[in-house]
Design an enzyme around this catalytic site. Structure first.
Site, PDB file in Angstrom:
ATOM      1  N   ASP A   1     -50.944  14.167  74.421  1.00 42.87           N
ATOM      2  CA  ASP A   1     -51.743  14.438  73.216  1.00 42.87           C
ATOM      3  C   ASP A   1     -52.927  13.477  73.116  1.00 42.87           C
ATOM      4  OD1 ASP A   1     -52.610  15.484  70.847  1.00 42.87           O
ATOM      5  OD2 ASP A   1     -51.014  14.618  69.617  1.00 42.87           O
TER       6      ASP A   1
ATOM      7  N   GLY B   1     -53.919  14.128  58.538  1.00 36.85           N
ATOM      8  CA  GLY B   1     -55.291  13.658  58.391  1.00 36.85           C
ATOM      9  C   GLY B   1     -55.544  12.355  59.120  1.00 36.85           C
TER      10      GLY B   1
ATOM     11  N   SER C   1     -54.212  11.932  62.123  1.00 39.65           N
ATOM     12  CA  SER C   1     -54.114  12.317  63.529  1.00 39.65           C
ATOM     13  C   SER C   1     -55.381  11.948  64.290  1.00 39.65           C
ATOM     14  CB  SER C   1     -53.876  13.824  63.649  1.00 39.65           C
ATOM     15  OG  SER C   1     -52.604  14.171  63.177  1.00 39.65           O
ATOM     16  N   GLY C   2     -55.182  11.477  65.520  1.00 37.91           N
ATOM     17  CA  GLY C   2     -56.316  11.115  66.366  1.00 37.91           C
ATOM     18  C   GLY C   2     -56.826   9.722  66.130  1.00 37.91           C
TER      19      GLY C   2
ATOM     20  N   HIS D   1     -54.242  17.539  69.928  1.00 36.60           N
ATOM     21  CA  HIS D   1     -53.847  18.586  68.969  1.00 36.60           C
ATOM     22  C   HIS D   1     -54.903  18.800  67.892  1.00 36.60           C
ATOM     23  CE1 HIS D   1     -52.217  15.259  66.326  1.00 36.60           C
ATOM     24  NE2 HIS D   1     -52.624  16.087  65.395  1.00 36.60           N
TER      25      HIS D   1
END
Length: 841
Positions: A698, A790, A792-793, A645
């Protein structure tokens, strides 16, 4: 190629006849001399007897040496110490070891030491001599080293003899020692054995002395810093002095040593010799400005030492040295505090407090009120918490605290007055404490709230809701549960969605009774029940395919197995880097540089600043000229893992285009990007099945424009095998520069938090069945700790076999840190095959 093909080998058969014509064979002049004789002859017998006698003599000699002479083997043992000379005034010439005054007083000190040791037969027997190292004010403090030649096995008795002798000379009943005219009067004797690493002949010794004057600042660096690593096998000592009535301050602005203090370490002493009783701290590893090392002495002298071994040398340190007036405001502590509320801290907080410190706070609130004292942070040395023999906080008439206490530790008074005392002894300092107090009415300590047994106040709605809000369980005892709660037999209430989740939440298994699959059925990891006959039949019948995991069968290697270099397939979960040769050719143990930290984790987790280098695999992904957007994880020199995402196009940005991105590796603080390693992105690959509505699949990978070189702050994370399962309750760590609260701004300094993996059935009930088999739930259901925008990932990591593994990728959640709203993470084992297909890793 077969390894044997790389070198010479013997091959029987016709090859034996292919002689090398370049070789010349010497002819025997008498063939009979080359033949074996049938009998040894007289000469042979004599030679044999001589050899036998020599062997017997050697054996007897070794036995005699072992049982007799070996007892005379001795080793040098050095004790460092100090005592205060009360019969001599201090003069400046005593700073100079070459001055006549120094030499004259040193002779007297050596004579006193020899007299002291003569009182112990054991010490007198092994005593070699003493060497005065320095003198300082107060009246005169003498610092010395005493050497003993100790038989092997007697080291412990000598240590004990030194301890007994020191206690004797410090016994108040003996008073101050009045000797014959010309001898010294002295007291306060301190002594301890010197670490053998500090006087090893195999190490090079470097000694420096420094006397600060006025407000000047001096800078000390480890040898070679910053251009080269510190040298191996070295002992470096810096003797530091200040003016009378001053104390010294050491502030490290760079500190990078090997992480194992058994190898390389820095020690700070409140003394001019390395004596244990005045050891303030021993440090190694890496410390960043966000967790600074700042030490302040209790007097005008200090000793800084660096000890290194023969390998793994690091950049070292840079430290600023200043002196501060002893009566300076920053050292003042204690006093009278009035009013209905207030706060106070230990001296020098949040840096390390000084040794030999005593503070007393007298708190008084209006008559008719009582006092509630709360410690927000508490790190007071390391001691036995039941007795607190070292540093401590004493709430007079109440509690004595030391060591590490949890945040918001509280105590209350029984009147409108309270006395709080802080004491630190002569060694092992810590960061101290921060405390607040407030007045409350004794008949209503918790207005409109529930009063816990530990005096904590919580909302009444939190009582019997299944969560330990009091932190002592008192809000959850003897409960009468509503119909929407599980009534445990032990009196607790638990949320209904925890029933039959495979975890004993009640503590008496009430919530797990009458649960599970029927006889003859197999329970999938997704809690689905299937027939036992369907397990390992070659077809996945569980929705999560767990019925086909770990099945022993002869087949080609699949994504659920580990493929060895020799072609063998391993069904064992995570065979890589577990210290066992599962493949038989060590290929499962060949790539084991991943998942290692350069620094130790700090003691507090959960929404706290990380230490620089603590998460060397974490990457900050920036949109060029815009700033941080997402996190990522290094899996090898060229590839990163992040969330799909993060790389989906929107109206404003084409996030799927690699030219839009840049990666900062080894970054700790967003404002200090110049210290990190920057790489452009060559390729962005999101999973083709990613669903932007459900966040299923994801995951994405990014290829760096050029490979990165590993360092202390840049290292890869380990990837788990495809069959790895992370059970509910496992403690995992998340980290990133995301928002510190829902709707807030991103963090400047890297943050970290500890959360737990939550049972999939429970998770699905909490998020309205939006979880797929490719997602993992984690968080604290009571709220307060979570990943946020922030993050994320970024990685969710879990330790396996002393290495850190990428268990999940931060994906999505309902808000941030909300109660009963866990975070969702992409389950990395589900994508192990896809990652290998895309990256080759």
């Amino acid at each position: 190629m077969d390894p044997m093909d790389r070198g010479m080998r013997y091959t029987p058969g016709t090859a034996d006849r292919d002689w090398d014509t370049a070789l010349t064979f010497l002819p025997a002049s008498d063939n009979k001399k080359l033949e074996k004789k049938k009998n040894p002859g007289k000469v042979g017998i004599i030679v044999g007897l001589v050899i036998l006698a020599a062997v017997l003599a050697l054996i007897i000699g070794l036995l005699v040496w072992h049982f007799h002479f070996r007892t005379d083997l001795r080793i040098p043992k050095i004790f460092t110490g100090s005592f205060r000379i009360t019969s001599e005034p201090f003069e400046d010439a005593l700073e100079n070891s070459e001055s006549q005054e120094f030499k004259s007083l040193a002779v007297k000190v050596n004579a006193e030491l020899e007299t002291m040791y003569s009182e112990s037969p054991k010490l007198a027997k092994y005593y070699v001599g003493s060497n005065v190292q320095a003198f300082s004010e107060g009246s005169v403090i003498a610092y010395y080293e005493s050497e003993f030649d100790v038989p092997v096995g007697e080291e412990g008795t000598v240590d004990q003899a030194i301890s007994v002798l020191s206690e004797k000379y410090n016994n108040k009943l003996l008073g101050r020692f009045k000797k014959s005219p010309g001898t010294l009067q002295f007291d306060t004797v301190v002594a301890s054995a010197l670490d053998t690493r500090m006087f090893s002949k195999a190490r090079t010794t470097i000694k420096e002395s420094l006397h600060l004057k006025g407000s000047t600042e001096e800078v000390i660096t480890s040898p070679g810093f910053p251009n080269t690593p510190y040298p191996p096998n070295t002992v470096a000592k810096w003797k530091l002095r200040g003016d009378p009535d001053y104390v010294l301050k050491l502030a490290f602005d760079s500190f990078k040593l090997e992480s194992n203090c058994l190898n390389d370490f820095v020690s700070v002493y409140d003394s001019l010799v390395a004596v244990d009783k005045h050891l303030m701290a021993k440090k190694c590893g890496l410390y960043s400005p966000s967790e600074p090392l700042v030490f302040i002495s209790s007097r005008n002298v200090m000793l800084l030492t660096l000890v290194t071994n023969d390998k793994e040398n690091f950049p070292g340190f840079r430290v600023r040295v200043t002196q501060i007036k002893r009566d300076s405001e920053e050292f003042k502590c204690g006093g009278k505090m009035t009013g209905t509320s207030g706060g106070f801290t230990s001296p020098n907080y949040p840096n390390y407090y000084s040794p030999n410190t005593t503070c007393q706070w007298d708190i008084e609130v209006p008559v008719g009120k009582f006092i509630k004292l709360k410690f927000l942070k508490f790190l007071v040395s390391t001691g036995v918490q039941d007795s607190c023999p070292g540093d401590y906080i004493q709430v007079v008439g109440k509690r004595k605290l030391c060591g590490q206490e949890p945040g918001n530790t509280m105590t209350t008074s029984d009147s409108n007055k309270m006395t709080v005392m802080f004491y630190s002894d002569s060694s092992h300092v810590d960061r101290g404490f921060s405390a607040t107090y407030e007045a409350f009415a004794p008949d209503d300590p918790c207005p409109d709230k529930f009063k816990c047994n530990n005096n904590r106040c919580v909302n009444k709605t939190f009582v019997c809701d299944g969560w330990d809000d009091c932190r002592d369980g008192s809000d959850e005892r003897n409960c009468k549960c509503s119909s929407s709660m599980i009534q445990c037999k032990n009196g607790f209430c638990k949320p209904m969605f925890w029933q039959c989740d495979g975890i004993d939440d009640c503590g008496d298994k009430t919530d797990e009774l009458s649960c599970g699959c029927k006889a003859g059925e197999f329970r999938c990891k997704s809690d689905q029940c299937i027939s036992e006959k369907l397990k390992c039949d070659g077809r996945p019948d569980c929705t999560d395919k767990s019925d086909e995991e770990g099945c022993a069968r002869d087949t080609t290697c699949t994504v659920s197995t580990f493929s060895c270099a020799n072609g063998k397939c391993i069904t064992k979960q995570n065979p890589e880097c577990d210290g066992q040769d599962d493949c038989g050719d060590l290929s499962d143990e060949s790539n084991c540089k991943c998942g290692r930290k350069a620094v130790k984790s700090s003691r507090i987790v959960g929404g706290q600043d990380a230490v620089e280098g603590e998460f060397p695999w974490l990457v900050s992904l920036h949109i060029k000229k815009q700033g941080h957007v997402c996190g990522g994880s290094i899996i090898n020199e060229r590839w990163l893992v992040t969330a799909a995402h993060c790389v989906q196009d929107d109206v404003k940005f084409k996030f799927s285009q690699p030219g839009l991105w840049e990666a900062y590796l080894g970054l700790h603080t967003q404002k200090s990007k110049h210290t990190a390693t920057l790489r452009d992105i060559k390729q962005v690959i999101a999973h083709k099945s990613y669903n932007s509505f459900t966040f299923d699949y994801d995951i994405a990978v990014m290829e760096l424009e050029s490979p990165v070189t590993y360092s202390e702050t840049i290292r890869p994370i380990c990837l788990p095998s495809a069959t790895e399962d992370f059970p509910a309750g496992s403690l995992v760590t998340i980290s990133g520069w995301g928002a510190e609260r829902e709707g807030g701004h991103g963090a400047t300094v890297l943050k970290k938090a500890s959360v737990r993996i939550i049972n999939g059935t429970v998770c699905n009930k909490l998020i309205n069945n939006q979880k797929t088999s490719r997602m993992t739930c984690a968080g604290l259901l009571e709220g307060g700790v979570d990943a946020c925008q922030g993050d994320s990932g970024g990685p969710m990591i879990l330790p396996i076999n002393d290495r850190m593994y990428l268990a999940g990728v931060v994906s999505w959640g309902d808000g941030c840190a909300r109660k009963n709203k866990p975070g969702l993470y992409t389950t990395v084992p589900k994508f192990r095959g896809w990652i290998k297909e895309m990256t080759g890793v």
